[in-house]
Design a protein around this motif. Structure first.
Motif, PDB file in Angstrom:
ATOM      1  N   UNK A  69      -0.295   1.154 -36.077  1.00  0.00           N
ATOM      2  CA  UNK A  69      -0.856   0.686 -34.921  1.00  0.00           C
ATOM      3  C   UNK A  69      -1.419  -0.661 -35.142  1.00  0.00           C
ATOM      4  N   UNK A  70      -1.916  -1.193 -36.573  1.00  0.00           N
ATOM      5  CA  UNK A  70      -2.517  -2.312 -36.573  1.00  0.00           C
ATOM      6  C   UNK A  70      -1.241  -3.549 -36.511  1.00  0.00           C
ATOM      7  N   UNK A  71      -0.249  -3.186 -36.990  1.00  0.00           N
ATOM      8  CA  UNK A  71       0.737  -4.016 -37.313  1.00  0.00           C
ATOM      9  C   UNK A  71       1.185  -4.517 -35.679  1.00  0.00           C
ATOM     10  N   UNK A  72       1.601  -3.363 -34.768  1.00  0.00           N
ATOM     11  CA  UNK A  72       2.030  -3.600 -33.469  1.00  0.00           C
ATOM     12  C   UNK A  72       0.997  -4.525 -32.751  1.00  0.00           C
ATOM     13  N   UNK A  73      -0.426  -4.325 -33.116  1.00  0.00           N
ATOM     14  CA  UNK A  73      -1.368  -4.933 -32.324  1.00  0.00           C
ATOM     15  C   UNK A  73      -1.415  -6.428 -32.817  1.00  0.00           C
ATOM     16  N   UNK A  74      -1.363  -6.674 -34.075  1.00  0.00           N
ATOM     17  CA  UNK A  74      -1.463  -8.093 -34.568  1.00  0.00           C
ATOM     18  C   UNK A  74      -0.328  -8.882 -34.268  1.00  0.00           C
ATOM     19  N   UNK A  79      -1.332  -2.559 -27.619  1.00  0.00           N
ATOM     20  CA  UNK A  79      -2.456  -1.772 -27.869  1.00  0.00           C
ATOM     21  C   UNK A  79      -2.394  -0.397 -28.574  1.00  0.00           C
ATOM     22  N   UNK A  80      -3.411   0.053 -29.028  1.00  0.00           N
ATOM     23  CA  UNK A  80      -3.593   1.391 -29.907  1.00  0.00           C
ATOM     24  C   UNK A  80      -2.981   2.553 -29.185  1.00  0.00           C
ATOM     25  N   UNK A  81      -3.188   2.458 -27.962  1.00  0.00           N
ATOM     26  CA  UNK A  81      -2.703   3.650 -27.077  1.00  0.00           C
ATOM     27  C   UNK A  81      -1.006   3.729 -27.279  1.00  0.00           C
ATOM     28  N   UNK A  82      -0.312   2.909 -27.431  1.00  0.00           N
ATOM     29  CA  UNK A  82       0.985   2.770 -27.758  1.00  0.00           C
ATOM     30  C   UNK A  82       1.305   2.957 -29.270  1.00  0.00           C
ATOM     31  N   UNK A 149     -16.572  -2.586 -22.277  1.00  0.00           N
ATOM     32  CA  UNK A 149     -15.435  -1.993 -22.835  1.00  0.00           C
ATOM     33  C   UNK A 149     -14.259  -2.555 -22.430  1.00  0.00           C
ATOM     34  N   UNK A 150     -13.304  -2.488 -23.355  1.00  0.00           N
ATOM     35  CA  UNK A 150     -11.866  -2.898 -23.063  1.00  0.00           C
ATOM     36  C   UNK A 150     -11.177  -1.871 -23.497  1.00  0.00           C
ATOM     37  N   UNK A 151     -10.662  -1.081 -22.952  1.00  0.00           N
ATOM     38  CA  UNK A 151     -10.086   0.358 -23.442  1.00  0.00           C
ATOM     39  C   UNK A 151      -8.606  -0.154 -23.947  1.00  0.00           C
ATOM     40  N   UNK A 152      -7.958  -1.156 -23.228  1.00  0.00           N
ATOM     41  CA  UNK A 152      -6.513  -1.438 -23.244  1.00  0.00           C
ATOM     42  C   UNK A 152      -6.546  -1.696 -24.891  1.00  0.00           C
ATOM     43  N   UNK A 153      -7.384  -2.605 -25.407  1.00  0.00           N
ATOM     44  CA  UNK A 153      -7.527  -2.951 -26.667  1.00  0.00           C
ATOM     45  C   UNK A 153      -8.186  -2.181 -27.737  1.00  0.00           C
ATOM     46  N   UNK A 154      -8.782  -1.066 -27.043  1.00  0.00           N
ATOM     47  CA  UNK A 154     -10.065  -0.337 -27.607  1.00  0.00           C
ATOM     48  C   UNK A 154     -11.029  -1.325 -28.463  1.00  0.00           C
ATOM     49  N   UNK A 155     -11.545  -2.090 -27.490  1.00  0.00           N
ATOM     50  CA  UNK A 155     -12.382  -3.132 -28.114  1.00  0.00           C
ATOM     51  C   UNK A 155     -13.946  -2.634 -27.259  1.00  0.00           C
ATOM     52  N   UNK A 156     -14.968  -2.916 -27.765  1.00  0.00           N
ATOM     53  CA  UNK A 156     -16.111  -2.568 -27.051  1.00  0.00           C
ATOM     54  C   UNK A 156     -17.332  -2.567 -28.093  1.00  0.00           C
ATOM     55  N   UNK A 225      -5.497   5.438 -37.222  1.00  0.00           N
ATOM     56  CA  UNK A 225      -5.575   4.265 -35.896  1.00  0.00           C
ATOM     57  C   UNK A 225      -6.911   4.012 -35.654  1.00  0.00           C
ATOM     58  N   UNK A 226      -7.643   5.032 -35.654  1.00  0.00           N
ATOM     59  CA  UNK A 226      -9.352   4.743 -35.480  1.00  0.00           C
ATOM     60  C   UNK A 226      -9.895   3.833 -36.503  1.00  0.00           C
ATOM     61  N   UNK A 227      -9.429   4.341 -37.593  1.00  0.00           N
ATOM     62  CA  UNK A 227     -10.075   3.341 -38.874  1.00  0.00           C
ATOM     63  C   UNK A 227      -9.582   1.941 -38.752  1.00  0.00           C
ATOM     64  N   UNK A 228      -8.423   1.575 -38.370  1.00  0.00           N
ATOM     65  CA  UNK A 228      -7.909   0.324 -38.226  1.00  0.00           C
ATOM     66  C   UNK A 228      -8.826  -0.541 -37.288  1.00  0.00           C
ATOM     67  N   UNK A 229      -8.896   0.172 -36.178  1.00  0.00           N
ATOM     68  CA  UNK A 229      -9.467  -0.686 -35.065  1.00  0.00           C
ATOM     69  C   UNK A 229     -10.970  -0.416 -35.008  1.00  0.00           C
ATOM     70  N   UNK A 230     -11.675   0.170 -35.861  1.00  0.00           N
ATOM     71  CA  UNK A 230     -13.151   0.313 -36.123  1.00  0.00           C
ATOM     72  C   UNK A 230     -13.537  -0.733 -37.041  1.00  0.00           C
TER      73      UNK A 230
END
Length: 323
Positions: A69-74, A79-82, A149-156, A225-230
């Motif tokens: 998930x992090x590789x696709x995002x970077x 986003x993490x939802x995909x 909160x930005x749910x699309x990028x899982x930021x907040x 995935x949660x670990x990466x974005x947290x």
């Protein structure tokens, strides 16, 4: 579950929902970690607690899920939802590969555990040499400080991550409760208690063990995935290390393997006491490297000696509650 247990679970849910409104940032971070370990412990519990297949390499699924998930995002801004779907697919494929290699060739018990460790270690070495994912220097996710909160990028804010982890932990609890009472759950328990007897009764043990491994791998991938974005940074040496696997399995072992509340109680006990000891030592001006690991070992030894089935079964009997 008995009515008393359902009532207490309802009260616990209300407390957890209201917690961000009264808790400090530090307390909220500790609570998020507890929920993360409870969720990951439930995922491991499906494989070991329900089906009796000991894995000591669950860091494999955390790491692969996180990096996918992090590789696709970077690199692509996905986003993490995909990304979570790729993470789950990869981890299910890895779990299936391990299962086929082990179960088709009759590898079980401690040898199966060693196989899971070998896969995690092999993957760690491999990711150390993938420059696209940062290699040993680490992969870092872009962080935008947001009050909204930005749910699309899982930021907040921290409360968003807390509620996301609370939803995952509640979902895992409900899924495991359903699995435990389903046909799969009964077959898994039969395999766990006596695989040869289960085969004699006509249970396709290969099929049901494979299902347990793949479900556990998929759930753990979501934790990755949660670990990466947290935490927003990933290092192969950190996320694939066997200590990550031990961290995952300690909560259900201490809380109670094969139970629904065990991983939750074990995660709470371990995290609160370990962080409490760290804070006390810091207040005294003492810095002892590895104090959490020492505490984990002491806690595990005491549970094995005095509560071999974990804390929750003994507590449930005393309070007249179910699993």
């Amino acid at each position: 579950m008995k009515r008393r247990a359902i009532f207490l679970l309802f009260i616990l849910g209300l407390v957890l929902i209201a917690l961000p409104g009264v808790a400090s940032a530090y307390v909220l971070s500790v609570a998020t970690l507890i929920l993360y370990l409870a969720y990951a412990g439930q995922a491991w519990n499906v494989m070991m607690g329900f089906a009796g297949q000991l894995s000591l390499g669950h860091s494999l699924y955390v790491g692969v899920g996180a990096y996918a998930a992090a590789g696709l995002f970077v690199h692509y801004g996905v986003g993490p939802w995909a990304g979570v779907w790729l993470a789950v697919a990869l981890c299910v494929a890895l779990g299936a590969l391990i299962g086929v290699l082990a179960f088709r060739f009759g590898i079980g018990g401690v040898y199966f555990a060693l196989l899971t460790i070998a896969f995690a270690e092999f993957t760690r070495i491999g990711f150390d040499h993938i420059d696209w994912l940062g290699g040993p220097g680490g992969l870092f996710l872009k962080v935008a400080q947001r009050d909204q909160i930005d749910l699309a990028s899982f930021r907040g804010p921290p409360a968003m991550y807390y509620y996301a982890m609370l939803a995952l932990a509640a979902g895992a609890f409900a899924l495991c409760a359903w699995l435990l009472k389903s046909r799969a759950g009964y077959y898994w328990q039969a395999i766990r208690e006596n695989e040869e007897a289960a085969q004699a009764l006509g249970i396709n043990t290969f099929r049901w063990k494979m299902l347990a491994v793949m479900i556990s791998a998929a759930m753990t991938a979501v934790a990755g995935v949660f670990f990466a974005f947290y935490y927003n940074n990933l290092f192969p040496e950190q996320i694939f290390h066997i200590s990550r696997s031990i961290e995952i399995i300690l909560a259900p072992i201490i809380g109670g393997i094969g139970t629904l509340f065990g991983p939750i109680l074990g995660a709470a006990v371990l995290t609160i006491l370990a962080d409490g000891i760290t804070e006390v030592l810091a207040a005294l001006g003492w810095e002892i490297p590895g104090i959490k690991q020492v505490f984990y070992v002491i806690g595990l030894l005491r549970v094995i000696m005095f509560l071999p089935h974990g804390i929750w079964p003994a507590l449930a009997r005393r309070l007249g509650l179910g699993k």
